[in-house]
Design a protein around this motif. Sequence first.
Motif, short mmCIF file in Angstrom:
data_model
loop_
_atom_site.label_atom_id
_atom_site.label_comp_id
_atom_site.label_asym_id
_atom_site.label_seq_id
_atom_site.Cartn_x
_atom_site.Cartn_y
_atom_site.Cartn_z
N THR A 38 0.83 -1.20 0.00
CA THR A 38 0.00 0.00 0.00
C THR A 38 0.86 1.26 0.00
O THR A 38 0.38 2.34 -0.31
N VAL A 39 2.15 1.12 0.34
CA VAL A 39 3.08 2.24 0.31
C VAL A 39 3.57 2.42 -1.13
O VAL A 39 4.09 1.47 -1.73
N LYS A 40 3.36 3.60 -1.67
CA LYS A 40 3.74 3.87 -3.05
C LYS A 40 5.24 3.68 -3.22
O LYS A 40 6.04 4.18 -2.43
N GLY A 41 5.62 2.92 -4.24
CA GLY A 41 7.02 2.71 -4.54
C GLY A 41 7.61 1.42 -3.99
O GLY A 41 8.70 1.03 -4.40
N VAL A 42 6.95 0.77 -3.04
CA VAL A 42 7.47 -0.50 -2.51
C VAL A 42 7.38 -1.54 -3.61
O VAL A 42 6.32 -1.77 -4.18
N THR A 43 8.50 -2.17 -3.92
CA THR A 43 8.53 -3.15 -5.01
C THR A 43 8.64 -4.58 -4.51
O THR A 43 8.30 -5.51 -5.23
N SER A 44 9.14 -4.78 -3.26
CA SER A 44 9.23 -6.13 -2.72
C SER A 44 9.22 -6.08 -1.20
O SER A 44 9.59 -5.08 -0.59
N VAL A 45 8.75 -7.17 -0.60
CA VAL A 45 8.77 -7.33 0.85
C VAL A 45 9.23 -8.75 1.15
O VAL A 45 9.01 -9.67 0.37
N SER A 46 9.89 -8.91 2.29
CA SER A 46 10.29 -10.26 2.71
C SER A 46 9.80 -10.53 4.12
O SER A 46 9.65 -9.63 4.93
N ILE A 47 9.52 -11.81 4.37
CA ILE A 47 9.05 -12.27 5.67
C ILE A 47 9.89 -13.49 6.04
O ILE A 47 10.10 -14.38 5.22
N ASN A 48 10.38 -13.51 7.27
CA ASN A 48 11.17 -14.66 7.73
C ASN A 48 10.23 -15.73 8.28
O ASN A 48 9.67 -15.57 9.35
N VAL A 49 10.07 -16.79 7.52
CA VAL A 49 9.11 -17.84 7.90
C VAL A 49 9.58 -18.71 9.05
O VAL A 49 8.79 -19.42 9.65
N HIS A 50 10.86 -18.65 9.40
CA HIS A 50 11.36 -19.52 10.46
C HIS A 50 11.07 -18.97 11.86
O HIS A 50 11.26 -19.66 12.84
N LYS A 51 10.59 -17.75 11.97
CA LYS A 51 10.38 -17.18 13.30
C LYS A 51 9.09 -17.70 13.89
O LYS A 51 9.10 -18.51 14.79
#
Length: 76
Positions: A38-51
């Motif tokens: 939803t933030v203009k310009g954000v092209t990728s996000v990562s999430i650490n699935v091991h937590k």
Amino acid sequence: MSKRKNYGICFHFDLCLGGFILPFARKLGYPIPPFDFTVKGVTSVSINVHKYGLAPKGSVVLYRNREIRKVSISFL
């Protein structure tokens, strides 16, 4: 962030543990600032699935669209 767009630079959010917690905290009414696509310009996000994702150590990377994903993937 508006200058970033002028230069064609990708903007990545590393959500780590927050990627699992923040969406639920927002639904509960906590004042969580925008942190995703939803933030203009954000092209990728990562999430650490091991937590708290109960998975082996690793991360998931999500891309805004298919074109960005295609040019971002690299093989070692």
